[in-house]
Each structure stands twice: as structure tokens, then as C-alpha cells.
Design a protein around this motif. Structure first.
Motif, PDB file in Angstrom:
ATOM      1  N   THR A  64      -4.535  11.443   5.916  1.00  0.00           N
ATOM      2  CA  THR A  64      -5.604  11.803   4.624  1.00  0.00           C
ATOM      3  C   THR A  64      -4.640  11.911   3.259  1.00  0.00           C
ATOM      4  OG1 THR A  64      -7.307  13.163   5.837  1.00  0.00           O
ATOM      5  CG2 THR A  64      -6.861  13.887   3.477  1.00  0.00           C
ATOM      6  N   ALA A  65      -5.313  10.964   2.331  1.00  0.00           N
ATOM      7  CA  ALA A  65      -4.276  10.903   1.089  1.00  0.00           C
ATOM      8  C   ALA A  65      -5.140   9.943   0.185  1.00  0.00           C
ATOM      9  CB  ALA A  65      -3.106   9.950   1.460  1.00  0.00           C
ATOM     10  N   VAL A  66      -4.978   9.766  -0.894  1.00  0.00           N
ATOM     11  CA  VAL A  66      -5.332   8.970  -1.895  1.00  0.00           C
ATOM     12  C   VAL A  66      -4.414   7.557  -1.761  1.00  0.00           C
ATOM     13  CG1 VAL A  66      -5.794   8.183  -4.193  1.00  0.00           C
ATOM     14  CG2 VAL A  66      -6.251  10.344  -3.611  1.00  0.00           C
ATOM     15  N   TYR A  67      -5.147   6.455  -1.201  1.00  0.00           N
ATOM     16  CA  TYR A  67      -4.506   5.152  -0.840  1.00  0.00           C
ATOM     17  C   TYR A  67      -4.420   4.312  -2.304  1.00  0.00           C
ATOM     18  CZ  TYR A  67      -3.746   6.268   3.822  1.00  0.00           C
ATOM     19  OH  TYR A  67      -3.434   6.866   5.104  1.00  0.00           O
ATOM     20  N   TYR A  68      -3.127   3.701  -2.698  1.00  0.00           N
ATOM     21  CA  TYR A  68      -3.106   2.832  -3.697  1.00  0.00           C
ATOM     22  C   TYR A  68      -2.559   1.587  -3.456  1.00  0.00           C
ATOM     23  CZ  TYR A  68      -3.280   7.113  -6.449  1.00  0.00           C
ATOM     24  OH  TYR A  68      -3.691   8.427  -6.857  1.00  0.00           O
ATOM     25  N   TRP A  82      -0.590  -1.240 -10.660  1.00  0.00           N
ATOM     26  CA  TRP A  82      -1.016  -0.182  -9.794  1.00  0.00           C
ATOM     27  C   TRP A  82      -2.623  -0.332  -9.780  1.00  0.00           C
ATOM     28  CZ3 TRP A  82       1.606   2.638  -6.086  1.00  0.00           C
ATOM     29  CH2 TRP A  82       3.043   2.541  -6.023  1.00  0.00           C
ATOM     30  N   GLY A  83      -3.372   0.005  -8.639  1.00  0.00           N
ATOM     31  CA  GLY A  83      -4.863   0.342  -8.549  1.00  0.00           C
ATOM     32  C   GLY A  83      -5.047   1.830  -9.041  1.00  0.00           C
ATOM     33  N   GLN A  84      -6.216   2.112  -9.074  1.00  0.00           N
ATOM     34  CA  GLN A  84      -6.711   3.481  -9.511  1.00  0.00           C
ATOM     35  C   GLN A  84      -6.955   4.250  -8.220  1.00  0.00           C
ATOM     36  OE1 GLN A  84      -8.956   1.095  -8.638  1.00  0.00           O
ATOM     37  NE2 GLN A  84     -10.271   1.962  -7.523  1.00  0.00           N
ATOM     38  N   GLY A  85      -6.652   3.754  -6.914  1.00  0.00           N
ATOM     39  CA  GLY A  85      -6.622   4.543  -5.657  1.00  0.00           C
ATOM     40  C   GLY A  85      -7.909   4.747  -5.009  1.00  0.00           C
ATOM     41  N   THR A  86      -7.899   4.936  -3.775  1.00  0.00           N
ATOM     42  CA  THR A  86      -9.264   5.308  -3.127  1.00  0.00           C
ATOM     43  C   THR A  86      -8.916   6.197  -1.997  1.00  0.00           C
ATOM     44  OG1 THR A  86     -11.003   4.166  -1.702  1.00  0.00           O
ATOM     45  CG2 THR A  86      -8.862   3.353  -1.208  1.00  0.00           C
ATOM     46  N   GLN A  87      -9.802   7.252  -1.963  1.00  0.00           N
ATOM     47  CA  GLN A  87      -9.563   8.267  -1.009  1.00  0.00           C
ATOM     48  C   GLN A  87      -9.908   8.247   0.263  1.00  0.00           C
ATOM     49  OE1 GLN A  87      -8.478  11.735  -1.843  1.00  0.00           O
ATOM     50  NE2 GLN A  87      -8.503  11.871  -0.019  1.00  0.00           N
ATOM     51  N   TRP A 120       0.703  -1.090  -0.001  1.00  0.00           N
ATOM     52  CA  TRP A 120       0.070   0.000  -0.014  1.00  0.00           C
ATOM     53  C   TRP A 120       0.928   1.084   0.063  1.00  0.00           C
ATOM     54  CZ3 TRP A 120      -5.278  -0.208  -0.619  1.00  0.00           C
ATOM     55  CH2 TRP A 120      -5.938  -1.386  -0.295  1.00  0.00           C
ATOM     56  N   PHE A 121       0.531   2.126  -0.803  1.00  0.00           N
ATOM     57  CA  PHE A 121       1.070   3.496  -0.749  1.00  0.00           C
ATOM     58  C   PHE A 121       0.118   4.600  -0.788  1.00  0.00           C
ATOM     59  CE2 PHE A 121       5.482   2.908  -2.345  1.00  0.00           C
ATOM     60  CZ  PHE A 121       5.447   1.631  -2.893  1.00  0.00           C
ATOM     61  N   ARG A 122       0.700   5.753  -0.327  1.00  0.00           N
ATOM     62  CA  ARG A 122      -0.382   6.760  -0.373  1.00  0.00           C
ATOM     63  C   ARG A 122       0.200   8.203  -0.754  1.00  0.00           C
ATOM     64  NH1 ARG A 122      -0.821   7.369   6.304  1.00  0.00           N
ATOM     65  NH2 ARG A 122       1.377   8.420   6.487  1.00  0.00           N
ATOM     66  N   GLN A 123      -0.814   8.950  -1.358  1.00  0.00           N
ATOM     67  CA  GLN A 123      -0.206  10.205  -1.873  1.00  0.00           C
ATOM     68  C   GLN A 123      -1.018  11.430  -1.431  1.00  0.00           C
ATOM     69  OE1 GLN A 123       0.603  10.361  -6.060  1.00  0.00           O
ATOM     70  NE2 GLN A 123       1.676  11.887  -5.973  1.00  0.00           N
ATOM     71  N   PRO A 154      -2.287  15.514  -1.515  1.00  0.00           N
ATOM     72  CA  PRO A 154      -2.087  16.739  -2.212  1.00  0.00           C
ATOM     73  C   PRO A 154      -0.761  17.241  -1.937  1.00  0.00           C
ATOM     74  CG  PRO A 154      -4.299  16.602  -1.413  1.00  0.00           C
ATOM     75  CD  PRO A 154      -3.465  15.817  -0.420  1.00  0.00           C
ATOM     76  N   GLY A 155       0.103  17.705  -3.189  1.00  0.00           N
ATOM     77  CA  GLY A 155       1.210  18.334  -3.281  1.00  0.00           C
ATOM     78  C   GLY A 155       2.468  17.605  -2.692  1.00  0.00           C
TER      79      GLY A 155
END
Length: 124
Positions: free
Chosen positions: A91-95, A114-119, A36-39, A41-42
């Protein structure tokens, strides 16, 4: 090739819990190390947690150690991330990501799929 689909994200108050799922297509799910990764904003995409192909070894970023638990069910082609004691900084989009290598990497560019991500949004 494998396709990944995340689910389970949402809005939760600080201190709450969420469980993310990553469903994989294909019959070779057990051949991949997963993570699992997360991103946010910025910010750059960062490693959260990883799990070996068998599920016998798990790895965590220091920021989530003791609060998050990664697991997988190879019979169901699914990986999970149980997130407890959530903080606003989570708080992030998790992939979810899959890697054919034996070693669980913390570098995003080393992952093949990779998946499309979930907020995930944690309110204070």
C-alpha cells in the motif's frame, strides 16, 4: 521535456493484482530510462522497479521481485507495472519517473521528471 501521467491504481484484496500504466507525452520517450517508485505514509520514497530505454534490462527491489513486472511500449509512449500477489505492505502512492541517463538509478533525486502518483491500497 516529458509529462507523465499514472493510472490503474485502486483498492484490492491481499493476493490480488493490479496493472499500473504511465503515459508519457512527447516524442522522446525512448530516450529515457524509466522507473516506478512508491511512498507510504510517513516513509521515504523508495525504488520499486526500473527499465532501460530499450526495455531490454529490468531491475527490481527485493521486496517485489517475483511478484511485479515492469515493461514499456515505446511505440505507445507507455510504461507498465504488473503487480501480482499484492500484500498490505504494498500500500502506497506509486509514481513513475523518467531519467535521461542510460543507467537506471534507484535514487529518486536523480530522476528528471515525475508523474502525480496513483494510490494503491491492499486490504488484508
Amino acid at each position: 521535456q516529458v509529462q507523465l501521467v499514472e493510472s490503474g491504481g485502486g483498492l484490492v484484496q491481499a493476493g490480488g493484482s493490479l496493472r499500473l500504466s504511465c503515459a508519457a507525452s512527447g516524442r522522446t520517450f525512448s530516450s529515457y530510462a524509466m522507473a516506478w517508485f512508491r511512498q507510504a505514509p510517513g516513509k521515504e520514497r523508495e525504488f520499486v522497479a526500473g527499465i532501460s530505454r530499450s526495455g531490454g534490462s529490468t531491475y527490481y527491489a527485493d521486496s517485489v521481485k517475483g511478484r511485479f513486472t515492469i515493461s514499456r511500449d515505446n511505440a505507445k509512449n507507455t510504461m507498465y507495472l504488473q503487480m501480482n500477489s499484492l500484500k498490505p505492505e504494498d500500500t502506497a502512492v506509486y509514481y513513475c519517473a523518467a531519467d535521461r541517463n542510460v543507467v537506471v538509478h534507484v535514487t529518486p533525486k536523480l530522476y528528471d521528471y515525475w508523474g502525480q502518483g496513483t494510490q494503491v491500497t491492499v486490504s488484508s
